[in-house]
Enzyme design. Structure first.
Site, PDB file in Angstrom:
ATOM      1  N   ASN A  15       0.858  -1.080   0.027  1.00 17.01           N
ATOM      2  CA  ASN A  15       0.061  -0.058  -0.019  1.00 17.01           C
ATOM      3  C   ASN A  15       0.938   1.308  -0.001  1.00 17.01           C
ATOM      4  OD1 ASN A  15      -1.732   2.010   0.578  1.00 17.01           O
ATOM      5  ND2 ASN A  15      -2.442   1.017   2.350  1.00 17.01           N
TER       6      ASN A  15
ATOM      7  N   ARG B 288      -2.629  -1.797  -3.476  1.00 14.83           N
ATOM      8  CA  ARG B 288      -3.914  -1.280  -3.093  1.00 14.83           C
ATOM      9  C   ARG B 288      -3.783  -0.104  -4.129  1.00 14.83           C
ATOM     10  NH1 ARG B 288      -5.708   2.166   1.987  1.00 14.83           N
ATOM     11  NH2 ARG B 288      -7.648   2.521   1.360  1.00 14.83           N
TER      12      ARG B 288
ATOM     13  N   HIS C 285     -12.847   2.541   0.370  1.00 17.45           N
ATOM     14  CA  HIS C 285     -12.888   1.344   1.397  1.00 17.45           C
ATOM     15  C   HIS C 285     -13.666   0.061   0.884  1.00 17.45           C
ATOM     16  CE1 HIS C 285     -12.893   4.426   5.007  1.00 17.45           C
ATOM     17  NE2 HIS C 285     -11.586   4.024   4.502  1.00 17.45           N
TER      18      HIS C 285
ATOM     19  N   ARG D 208     -11.033  14.462   8.582  1.00 21.19           N
ATOM     20  CA  ARG D 208     -11.993  15.036   7.676  1.00 21.19           C
ATOM     21  C   ARG D 208     -13.373  15.250   7.980  1.00 21.19           C
ATOM     22  NH1 ARG D 208     -10.880  10.023   3.994  1.00 21.19           N
ATOM     23  NH2 ARG D 208      -8.674  10.035   4.021  1.00 21.19           N
TER      24      ARG D 208
ATOM     25  N   GLU E 270      -7.786  -5.796   5.109  1.00 17.15           N
ATOM     26  CA  GLU E 270      -7.843  -5.487   3.796  1.00 17.15           C
ATOM     27  C   GLU E 270      -6.734  -6.139   2.984  1.00 17.15           C
ATOM     28  OE1 GLU E 270      -8.418  -1.352   5.291  1.00 17.15           O
ATOM     29  OE2 GLU E 270      -9.217  -0.831   3.463  1.00 17.15           O
TER      30      GLU E 270
END
Ligand code: ADP
Length: 401
Positions: free
Chosen positions: A7, A94, A183, A244, A387
């Site tokens: 990633n 990813r 996601h 965020r 993940e």
């Protein structure tokens, strides 16, 4: 078969090496502050009989040197888990934004690289970093096929009414401005796990999945397919996150620009890096927010209220979208660990068949588990996400096709 999952961020590389025979993690680590004099690399070998062993390195690293260093550690005589780079059967990446092009993982070739590049305007920070990771991995592991697994892919089943913004149609036609959602790997993984846990085929299940990590998103899943999700063109929309804002009045940027003379970059920084939990109470880490709230800090309490209230609104909205909900699934660092947050999100939802059993909710097992009382119509589940494992599985599937 050994698969390395990578990633790549703008200044970091996270990685895990899997042995797919038993889906075990052989080694894991992260290189950070790449591109600076003080790059750091933390590498943990988990494949030994003894306790996991971590090696820390600080030196001048960029992405290429960082990954070469990672490869060297993986082959290190004392702590290595492979003998040669050719022992890596495939590398899974990813990739954040697959736009409308990618509905499933791809083996990377020039045309896939070109398409990822084309989607860069949609993810100007993430996709270039992912491309760097792919290029670097190609030279460090020259014999390994590489696969791209897209964060957006699972949500490509959204119907048009869910992905279109009520903006001039031309913005979609010409620039592909629409909801994509992110996601996806995590939502898909926990949906599959929930189906196994409930002993029901996924294509017969309606789920609301809540991925609550540093970023956070909710997804409505009908018969195993994503039909709505809270993140949008970018990962900024939807739930309140660590830094965020999630949903706001889209006119706030006009206000900040016209009345406070802020530049686009300043506004971007406010919404993406200085808002969310951090903006509300000064802390972006949920553990700190919970500690401060417990100690009586009013802003931390408010942050928790805003955070869980927003989630509750999405649960209600997605309940209406789905009509019938079989399970509500919590995942991500917060969803898996913060029982207090879970309880608050579900408080007052008994009318929808959503309840949390206080004793089950406190159970901290790292396994899929039900936290609702046995009798409710909606199973409330906690399902740890993985993940990296999902990327490794998808990569393996692609390589073997
Ligand atoms: P990322 O999205 O970067 O993968 P994670 O899924 O690891 O992040 O989630 C990070 C969040 O999970 C942080 O806000 C952290 O405080 C929170 N978290 C981790 N463990 C706990 C815990 N035991 N209690 C409450 N929050 C936790």
């Amino acid at each position: 078969m050994k698969i390395l999952v990578i990633n790549t961020g703008s200044s970091s590389i996270k990685y895990q090496l899997f042995d797919m025979a038993k889906e075990t993690v052989l080694a894991t680590g992260m290189a950070e502050r790449l591109g600076s004099d003080a790059g750091t690399l933390s590498h943990t070998v988990t494949a030994m009989d003894s306790a996991p062993k971590t090696i820390e390195i600080t030196e001048n690293l960029d992405h290429a040197r960082g990954l070469a260093r990672i490869a060297a550690l993986l082959m290190d005589e004392t702590h290595g888990v492979i003998k040669d780079t050719s022992d890596i059967a495939a590398v899974g990446h990813r990739v954040v934004h697959g736009g409308e092009t990618f509905q499933d993982p791809r083996i990377i070739d020039q045309s896939v690289l070109d398409e990822i590049e084309k989607n860069t305007p949609l993810a100007p920070l993430h996709n270039p970093a992912n491309l760097t990771g792919i290029r670097v991995a190609g030279s460090v592991f020259p014999t390994a096929p590489q696969a791209a697994v897209f964060d957006t892919a699972f949500h490509q089943t959204l119907p048009q009414k869910a992905y279109m913004y009520a903006l001039p149609h031309d913005l979609y036609d010409t620039h592909r401005v629409r909801r994509y959602g992110f996601h996806g790997t995590s939502h898909a993984y926990v949906a599959g796990k929930a189906a196994t846990f409930l002993n029901t085929p996924l294509d017969r299940l309606n789920l609301i999945t809540l991925h609550l990590g540093n970023g956070a998103s909710a997804t409505a899943i009908r018969n195993g397919r994503s039909v709505d999700t809270s993140m949008g063109l970018t990962p900024l929309e939807g739930l309140v996150m660590g830094t965020r804002s999630g949903d706001v009045d889209p006119a706030i940027p006009f206000f900040l620009s016209r009345h406070l003379n802020m530049s686009l970059d300043e506004i971007d920084a406010i919404f993406n890096r200085q808002s969310g939990l951090k903006g509300l109470c000064g802390e972006n880490d949920m553990r700190r927010v919970l500690e401060k709230a417990a100690a009586g800090d009013d802003r931390a309490r408010l942050a928790l209220d805003v955070y869980t209230y927003r989630i509750k609104k999405y649960i209600g909205a997605y309940f209406a979208v789905l009509g019938r909900v079989d399970a509500l699934v919590f995942t991500g660092g917060i969803g898996e660990n913060a029982s207090d947050v879970r309880e608050r999100c579900c408080r007052g939802l008994a009318g929808l068949g959503i309840e949390v059993d206080p004793v089950r909710n406190k159970d901290a097992a790292a396994l899929p588990r039900r936290i609702s009382p046995g009798s409710t119509s909606v199973a409330v589940l906690v399902v740890p996400t993985d993940e990296e494992l999902e990327i490794a599985r998808q990569t393996q599937k692609k390589v073997l096709e």
